[in-house]
Design a protein around this motif. Sequence first.
Motif, PDB file in Angstrom:
ATOM      1  N   TRP A  78      47.499 -17.517 -36.314  1.00 29.91           N
ATOM      2  CA  TRP A  78      46.924 -16.689 -35.259  1.00 29.91           C
ATOM      3  C   TRP A  78      45.552 -17.229 -34.873  1.00 29.91           C
ATOM      4  CZ3 TRP A  78      49.987 -12.665 -33.541  1.00 29.91           C
ATOM      5  CH2 TRP A  78      51.052 -12.319 -34.361  1.00 29.91           C
ATOM      6  N   GLN A  79      45.348 -17.338 -33.570  1.00 33.52           N
ATOM      7  CA  GLN A  79      44.046 -17.773 -33.058  1.00 33.52           C
ATOM      8  C   GLN A  79      43.660 -16.818 -31.929  1.00 33.52           C
ATOM      9  OE1 GLN A  79      43.432 -21.626 -30.840  1.00 33.52           O
ATOM     10  NE2 GLN A  79      42.471 -22.205 -32.777  1.00 33.52           N
ATOM     11  N   ILE A  80      42.528 -16.139 -32.100  1.00 36.59           N
ATOM     12  CA  ILE A  80      42.124 -15.106 -31.154  1.00 36.59           C
ATOM     13  C   ILE A  80      40.811 -15.513 -30.500  1.00 36.59           C
ATOM     14  CG2 ILE A  80      41.843 -12.628 -30.837  1.00 36.59           C
ATOM     15  CD1 ILE A  80      44.497 -13.498 -32.208  1.00 36.59           C
ATOM     16  N   TRP A  81      40.789 -15.484 -29.164  1.00 36.97           N
ATOM     17  CA  TRP A  81      39.608 -15.845 -28.379  1.00 36.97           C
ATOM     18  C   TRP A  81      39.126 -14.630 -27.599  1.00 36.97           C
ATOM     19  CZ3 TRP A  81      37.735 -21.071 -27.724  1.00 36.97           C
ATOM     20  CH2 TRP A  81      38.427 -22.011 -28.479  1.00 36.97           C
ATOM     21  N   GLN A  82      37.816 -14.528 -27.467  1.00 34.96           N
ATOM     22  CA  GLN A  82      37.221 -13.469 -26.661  1.00 34.96           C
ATOM     23  C   GLN A  82      36.150 -14.080 -25.766  1.00 34.96           C
ATOM     24  OE1 GLN A  82      34.791  -9.214 -27.152  1.00 34.96           O
ATOM     25  NE2 GLN A  82      35.585 -10.246 -28.952  1.00 34.96           N
ATOM     26  N   ASN A  83      36.323 -13.897 -24.461  1.00 36.05           N
ATOM     27  CA  ASN A  83      35.373 -14.443 -23.474  1.00 36.05           C
ATOM     28  C   ASN A  83      35.146 -15.933 -23.686  1.00 36.05           C
ATOM     29  OD1 ASN A  83      34.990 -11.913 -22.234  1.00 36.05           O
ATOM     30  ND2 ASN A  83      33.440 -11.357 -23.752  1.00 36.05           N
ATOM     31  N   GLN A 119      37.798  -1.026 -27.977  1.00 31.40           N
ATOM     32  CA  GLN A 119      39.117  -1.577 -27.682  1.00 31.40           C
ATOM     33  C   GLN A 119      39.338  -2.907 -28.395  1.00 31.40           C
ATOM     34  OE1 GLN A 119      41.191  -0.887 -23.969  1.00 31.40           O
ATOM     35  NE2 GLN A 119      39.213  -0.424 -23.018  1.00 31.40           N
ATOM     36  N   MET A 120      38.263  -3.720 -28.500  1.00 34.09           N
ATOM     37  CA  MET A 120      38.393  -4.980 -29.232  1.00 34.09           C
ATOM     38  C   MET A 120      38.657  -4.731 -30.717  1.00 34.09           C
ATOM     39  SD  MET A 120      38.290  -7.543 -27.208  1.00 34.09           S
ATOM     40  CE  MET A 120      39.322  -6.448 -26.245  1.00 34.09           C
TER      41      MET A 120
END
Length: 580
Positions: A188-193, A168-169
């Motif tokens: 764009w800035q994307i964060w995960q956990n 999914q990520m």
Amino acid sequence: MASTIQALPTEVVYLITAGEVIDSLASVVRELVENSLDAGATRVVVSLWPHQWRIRVADNGCGMNLDDLRQAATAHSTSKIRSSADLWKINSLGFRGEALHSLTTLADLEILSRPVGGKLGWRINYGDGGEVVQVEVTAIAPGTVVTVSHLFGNCSSRRQGLPTAAQQMKAVQATIQQIALCHPHVTWQIWQNDRQWFTISPAATTGQLLPQILPQVRHGDLQEVKLELPNPPNSALQTPHSSLVTLDSALNLVVGLPDRCHRHRPDWVRVAINGRMVKTPELEQTILSAFHRTLPRDRYPICFLHLAISPDQINWNRNPAKTEIYLNEIIYWQEQIIQAINQALSISSTNLKEAVHTTRVSQLLKAAEAKGGYNFNPQNSNENHKTPNSCTDAINRVSTPNSLKAVAQVSNTYIVAEHSGGMWLVEQHIAHERVLYEQLCENWQLVPVEPAIILYQLSPAQVSQLQRIGLEIEPFGEQLWAVRNIPAPLQQRDDCAEAILELSWGGDLQTAQVAVACRSAIRNGTPMKQQEMQTLLDNWQRTRNPRTCPHGRPIYLSLEESALARFFRRNWVIGKSHGI
């Protein structure tokens, strides 16, 4: 600030394609990000906690006042259309007003927003069906922050049917990258956990942004074409609301030059229309066809096409996710795309860039330096202090056909050609092969031959193949066949029988044309007079696809003046080089 979000009339709701749009983490991100872009955001921050089924999207868009926030999550409420006529002039990414409402039935939804120029920000929690549960004043910069928590918490079977978190990520990343290509001006800035995952910096053009998404591709490997296009002549007849004013359209094309980059799969043939990536098999096939016989076997181009078309030429109301559309006058757009690709692949003063030599030639120069009896440290060179355009200006002096001057022949194989920006090495056989192939495609001519060419022991499949490409062939005795006509370029060759036998082994007409062109082209190792070399260079520069031969091999190697100057240390001061 007056309220702009309103519920759609019932008759408009009935005209809108219904369907589930929230079916994964990626679809949530897509819907929320599109709302941010519709709000005019230039910076979007997406935070994901996949194992907690939580998503947050923050932007610096125009924001919403309290009245809009109260209405935002109700069914079919939107600020983007008002009547059924508006469905034929869609200028936004969203228009159905269903995404936020769907989220309230599948998750916990919280929105914080403050309009530009507003003194107060508001925080609202929504219940099932978009009902406002809690309202409070909050401190927030102008813009909007949407938080979706416990996604599919009331549908455990839905969660179990979805792919793994890692898959999914990957889908989320692909979704954001597709949207970023359509809107290169956005940060764009994307964060995960709670850790930064990846960023996409803004760029002036899509071609400058693409290397951030495909790191193996350099900006110099790409060619970008921007064209202003008139709308199709019959477009007014195709539009349900002919009274609408039809604006001109634009085409933005980014292609990977076939002599430098290509793919094992057609996964980077992509089409966007009016800011959204769409699935259009007709246009994708047009792109693939335009690159035919410019790439090696089983390789596919890198191509991103973005059409900005007058809204009355498009029907977005075909698929709930808006990934499929109805496009009026499809044949007209296919013709424009082919012309744009041909322009991108041609060689002219407008599309030769500094980075022509940044890969192959820089490696060649480094290899030559390594064999020398001295070392060179480019950090000590004044070259680093030159302006970025110092090399580009010299290269851009290379112009249209006749700009290359034949100077010499190396190993009876390579033509040394001079131009105002440096020199090129052109392989004579494949350059001539490209010229002959395009001539054959435009004028495939079969001429009678006397006496007939006799072939031995042909199989029925070989006979059928020769008949398929137009050759007249008939039995001439036991295991003998007589060929009465042949392709015109072969009639002066001594190995004509071998060439016909080669054509009998299969393939379509284009395959036969490639084989004839290859067989008829000047062989490597053949001496050429200077006028012959010049004529070949002139003819080659006029071809539609001069960068590669029909088999996909690069035809020329460019050694620009700046690269030669750097190699021969022409920036050195003479006195210092003597130790003075």
